[in-house]
Write a protein that holds these residues in place. Sequence first.
Motif, PDB file in Angstrom:
ATOM      1  N   ASN A  66      79.838  74.045   7.206  1.00  0.00           N
ATOM      2  CA  ASN A  66      80.444  74.701   6.056  1.00  0.00           C
ATOM      3  C   ASN A  66      81.229  75.916   6.528  1.00  0.00           C
ATOM      4  O   ASN A  66      80.713  76.722   7.287  1.00  0.00           O
ATOM      5  N   VAL A  74      83.724  79.104   4.998  1.00  0.00           N
ATOM      6  CA  VAL A  74      84.233  79.813   3.827  1.00  0.00           C
ATOM      7  C   VAL A  74      85.164  80.914   4.319  1.00  0.00           C
ATOM      8  O   VAL A  74      84.813  81.664   5.229  1.00  0.00           O
ATOM      9  N   GLY A  97      85.976  69.980  -0.180  1.00  0.00           N
ATOM     10  CA  GLY A  97      86.228  71.405  -0.283  1.00  0.00           C
ATOM     11  C   GLY A  97      86.651  71.826  -1.661  1.00  0.00           C
ATOM     12  O   GLY A  97      86.872  70.996  -2.548  1.00  0.00           O
ATOM     13  N   THR A 151      89.836  81.865  -2.280  1.00  0.00           N
ATOM     14  CA  THR A 151      88.679  81.535  -1.448  1.00  0.00           C
ATOM     15  C   THR A 151      88.663  80.038  -1.192  1.00  0.00           C
ATOM     16  O   THR A 151      88.735  79.240  -2.131  1.00  0.00           O
ATOM     17  N   GLN A 199      86.483  76.991   0.543  1.00  0.00           N
ATOM     18  CA  GLN A 199      85.203  76.540   1.083  1.00  0.00           C
ATOM     19  C   GLN A 199      85.389  75.101   1.528  1.00  0.00           C
ATOM     20  O   GLN A 199      85.815  74.255   0.738  1.00  0.00           O
ATOM     21  N   ASP A 208      83.546  71.830   3.568  1.00  0.00           N
ATOM     22  CA  ASP A 208      82.416  71.141   4.190  1.00  0.00           C
ATOM     23  C   ASP A 208      82.997  69.978   4.966  1.00  0.00           C
ATOM     24  O   ASP A 208      83.755  69.185   4.408  1.00  0.00           O
TER      25      ASP A 208
END
Length: 166
Positions: A4, A6, A84, A99, A101, A103
């Motif tokens: 992960n 971020v 994501g 932001t 994120q 995976d």
Amino acid sequence: MTSNVVETIDVAVPVTTAYNQWTQFESFPQFMEGVERIDQLTPTRTHWVTKIAGVAREFDAEITEQHPDERVAWRTVEGTHQAGVVTFHRLDQEHTRVTLQLDHEPSGLVEKAGEALGIVQGRIKGDMSRFKEFIESRGREEGGWRGDVGAAPQQNPNTPPTSFPG
């Protein structure tokens, strides 16, 4: 093993400008390292051609949720596992917090070694910085898709998309 990442960056453009530009997937190669081409196949499906650390990959991704000026979420359809979400938060009239994120599941020796060395994290940090430079230098988006995909939080998440570009 899923990893992960971020990364957050503040951009000096209104939330609508940042969001609209992010929906222009075919422009991603201009600021994303290793992304050679993205083709928009349907309103919710894209085909990616990447080459990272000498490893070439092609895959399709589908948008699973998209709400104007708020978020875009996706997952790969087959092959490379990746999912994501990018969110947009209005800080004031002229500034937005973006932001990302992500995976992903590294496969193969090169990708696993790159993950262990923090190369993916560094690449995404660079991509976000280049997005900031890209959008701020332009001051406006190239276009935008304002369609809503997936359910709003109070609705059933299995509800099909209700709006596509015309």
